[in-house]
Design a protein around this motif. Structure first.
Motif, mmCIF file in Angstrom:
data_model
loop_
_atom_site.group_PDB
_atom_site.id
_atom_site.type_symbol
_atom_site.label_atom_id
_atom_site.label_comp_id
_atom_site.label_asym_id
_atom_site.label_seq_id
_atom_site.Cartn_x
_atom_site.Cartn_y
_atom_site.Cartn_z
ATOM 1 N N VAL A 191 60.427 35.675 5.779
ATOM 2 C CA VAL A 191 60.408 35.961 4.346
ATOM 3 C C VAL A 191 61.519 35.135 3.708
ATOM 4 C CG1 VAL A 191 60.820 37.711 2.583
ATOM 5 C CG2 VAL A 191 59.461 38.280 4.604
ATOM 6 N N ASN A 192 61.140 34.318 2.732
ATOM 7 C CA ASN A 192 62.087 33.420 2.089
ATOM 8 C C ASN A 192 62.465 33.974 0.708
ATOM 9 O OD1 ASN A 192 63.164 31.279 0.451
ATOM 10 N ND2 ASN A 192 62.477 29.844 2.032
ATOM 11 N N LEU A 193 63.712 34.409 0.590
ATOM 12 C CA LEU A 193 64.134 35.080 -0.640
ATOM 13 C C LEU A 193 64.073 34.162 -1.848
ATOM 14 C CD1 LEU A 193 67.120 37.266 0.644
ATOM 15 C CD2 LEU A 193 64.687 37.810 0.507
ATOM 16 N N THR A 202 53.816 38.926 -9.526
ATOM 17 C CA THR A 202 54.449 40.158 -9.044
ATOM 18 C C THR A 202 53.753 40.741 -7.823
ATOM 19 O OG1 THR A 202 55.244 40.713 -11.255
ATOM 20 C CG2 THR A 202 55.073 42.527 -9.688
ATOM 21 N N MET A 203 52.416 40.761 -7.825
ATOM 22 C CA MET A 203 51.710 41.359 -6.698
ATOM 23 C C MET A 203 51.888 40.550 -5.420
ATOM 24 S SD MET A 203 51.004 44.095 -7.893
ATOM 25 C CE MET A 203 50.150 44.930 -6.560
ATOM 26 N N GLU A 204 51.992 39.234 -5.558
ATOM 27 C CA GLU A 204 52.254 38.400 -4.378
ATOM 28 C C GLU A 204 53.640 38.683 -3.806
ATOM 29 O OE1 GLU A 204 49.615 34.461 -5.600
ATOM 30 O OE2 GLU A 204 51.677 34.179 -4.875
ATOM 31 N N VAL A 205 54.608 38.804 -4.687
ATOM 32 C CA VAL A 205 55.976 39.093 -4.240
ATOM 33 C C VAL A 205 56.019 40.463 -3.583
ATOM 34 C CG1 VAL A 205 58.371 39.416 -4.980
ATOM 35 C CG2 VAL A 205 56.966 37.658 -6.058
ATOM 36 N N ARG A 206 55.347 41.437 -4.194
ATOM 37 C CA ARG A 206 55.316 42.801 -3.665
ATOM 38 C C ARG A 206 54.712 42.826 -2.266
ATOM 39 N NH1 ARG A 206 52.413 47.792 -3.872
ATOM 40 N NH2 ARG A 206 53.709 49.508 -4.599
ATOM 41 N N LYS A 207 53.625 42.093 -2.116
ATOM 42 C CA LYS A 207 52.942 42.035 -0.826
ATOM 43 C C LYS A 207 53.864 41.476 0.264
ATOM 44 C CE LYS A 207 48.546 40.458 1.095
ATOM 45 N NZ LYS A 207 47.388 39.555 0.888
ATOM 46 N N ASP A 228 67.329 41.077 -9.285
ATOM 47 C CA ASP A 228 67.138 40.049 -10.310
ATOM 48 C C ASP A 228 65.694 39.564 -10.372
ATOM 49 O OD1 ASP A 228 67.390 38.707 -7.903
ATOM 50 O OD2 ASP A 228 69.428 38.030 -8.355
ATOM 51 N N LEU A 229 64.815 40.107 -9.534
ATOM 52 C CA LEU A 229 63.382 39.854 -9.733
ATOM 53 C C LEU A 229 62.945 40.467 -11.061
ATOM 54 C CD1 LEU A 229 61.990 40.631 -6.154
ATOM 55 C CD2 LEU A 229 62.406 38.391 -7.164
ATOM 56 N N LYS A 230 63.548 41.612 -11.397
ATOM 57 C CA LYS A 230 63.428 42.237 -12.711
ATOM 58 C C LYS A 230 61.985 42.322 -13.222
ATOM 59 C CE LYS A 230 66.427 43.879 -14.754
ATOM 60 N NZ LYS A 230 66.782 43.952 -13.321
ATOM 61 N N ARG A 231 61.171 43.108 -12.484
ATOM 62 C CA ARG A 231 59.807 43.351 -12.958
ATOM 63 C C ARG A 231 59.759 44.731 -13.611
ATOM 64 N NH1 ARG A 231 59.602 38.697 -10.494
ATOM 65 N NH2 ARG A 231 57.525 37.847 -10.111
ATOM 66 N N LEU A 232 59.780 44.758 -14.916
ATOM 67 C CA LEU A 232 59.841 46.031 -15.635
ATOM 68 C C LEU A 232 58.522 46.791 -15.610
ATOM 69 C CD1 LEU A 232 61.985 45.180 -18.800
ATOM 70 C CD2 LEU A 232 62.709 46.194 -16.650
ATOM 71 N N GLU A 233 57.473 46.175 -15.070
ATOM 72 C CA GLU A 233 56.157 46.832 -15.106
ATOM 73 C C GLU A 233 55.886 47.713 -13.882
ATOM 74 O OE1 GLU A 233 56.737 43.652 -14.559
ATOM 75 O OE2 GLU A 233 55.148 42.644 -13.418
ATOM 76 N N VAL A 234 56.668 47.561 -12.808
ATOM 77 C CA VAL A 234 56.394 48.373 -11.616
ATOM 78 C C VAL A 234 56.931 49.792 -11.791
ATOM 79 C CG1 VAL A 234 56.428 46.352 -10.129
ATOM 80 C CG2 VAL A 234 58.504 47.719 -10.395
ATOM 81 N N PHE A 235 56.384 50.727 -11.034
ATOM 82 C CA PHE A 235 56.694 52.145 -11.254
ATOM 83 C C PHE A 235 57.011 52.827 -9.922
ATOM 84 C CE2 PHE A 235 55.658 56.580 -12.395
ATOM 85 C CZ PHE A 235 56.302 56.676 -13.619
#
Length: 289
Positions: A191-193, A202-207, A228-235
């Motif tokens: 996994v490469n940060l 976002t979904m690719e990063v989450r996966k 700092d990925l800062k995805r305000l849409e995830v819950f």
DNA sequence: GTCCAGGGAATCA
DNA sequence: TGATTCCATGGA
């Protein structure tokens, strides 16, 4: 090492307790005078309220303190607008925002956020903080400031020779193997940060995050929201969020049996691309009150 | 002694 | 896919 200072004048959305005790971070501690001292990257900083201003002072090893603060405290984002939008959703949202109106979502280091929230699994906040402090003291870099010693969060490389047993000795419990495996995966480049930080999907990063040991749906969402990925849409849904969502919108007799997908659906319909921010107001409101 | 904590992984249907 | 169970640890 020179001490630097920065004064933030009359910020509209900014409250020390709201920011540091809303559950997003683990390395800030209140001082006797009501100020907070914390450490991120190689910065050791104290923040003190002075009238309507905030005085930041401390050590900034790399770069400029003002720039570091701008980024870390998400100062380029207009929270007044976001709060206004969310407040219109319903009365509960309005109430929870009123309660935590000084919250800002920090831009925390991705690696540190990954490890911190792996540690958070089935754990409580005081104990999480203790484990992170012991981990930093054992393997991080020492920074002295005002006759006190602080330790940076250890990098992947600084953890490369740490064994599962070593982790267990720090009190990590069953999370020891997860830290070991995840550190190894990142050191090995599985996994490469940097790639994650550059990927807008976002979904690719989450996966990708979900492939890490100890990272499930909730931890992945916390990483997406609080780093700092800062995805305000995830819950992120933990026991507290499930509790408050059930109380407000579902009212199932047994909250432990509430379907996660149902909660997600409601969150998305109600809060849209600001669901993560909404989640944080609800979490803080429910947990403190 | 029992319950709970910003859950995940393994197992089984 | 979905539900159950186990996993250390420390504080209430």
């Amino acid at each position: 090492m020179e001490e630097q200072q920065y004064i933030l004048r009359k910020p509209e959305t900014f409250n020390l307790k709201d920011i540091f005790e809303c559950g997003q971070c683990f390395r800030w501690n209140e001082q006797k005078d009501g100020s907070y001292t914390g450490i991120w990257k190689e910065n050791v900083v104290n923040v003190k309220k002075e009238g309507e201003d905030y005085i930041f002072s401390g050590i900034c090893k790399k770069g400029n303190l003002e720039e570091e603060i701008q980024k870390y405290f998400d100062l380029d984002r207009n929270y007044e607008n976001l709060k206004k939008k969310l407040s219109q959703k319903d009365e509960y949202m309005k109430k929870s925002i009123q309660y935590g109106k000084g919250i800002r979502i920090l831009n925390q280091d991705l690696w540190e956020t990954i490890i911190s929230f792996i540690i958070s699994a089935n754990n409580n906040i005081p104990r999480i903080k203790g484990i992170i402090e012991r981990l930093s003291k054992a393997y991080g870099k020492k920074i002295e400031w005002k006759e006190k010693t602080y330790y940076t969060f250890p990098t992947p490389n600084e953890l490369k020779d740490v064994t599962v047993k070593d982790y267990r000795a720090l009190g990590l419990g069953f999370r020891d193997i997860r830290l070991y495996e995840t550190t190894k995966m990142i050191l090995d480049g599985k996994v490469n940060l940097k790639e994650l930080e550059e990927n807008p999907n976002t979904m690719e990063v989450r996966k990708k995050l979900l492939t890490l040991s100890g990272v499930g749906p909730k931890v992945a969402d916390c990483i997406l929201l609080f780093s700092d990925l800062k995805r305000l849409e995830v819950f992120p849904i933990d026991v507290w969020v499930r509790r408050v969502m059930n109380d407000l919108y579902i009212q199932n007799e047994d909250e432990t049996k509430v379907n996660k997908k149902q909660i997600e659906t409601i969150a998305k319909e109600k809060f849209g691309n600001l669901a993560g921010l909404a989640q944080q107001y609800l979490f803080y409101w429910r947990r403190e009150a």
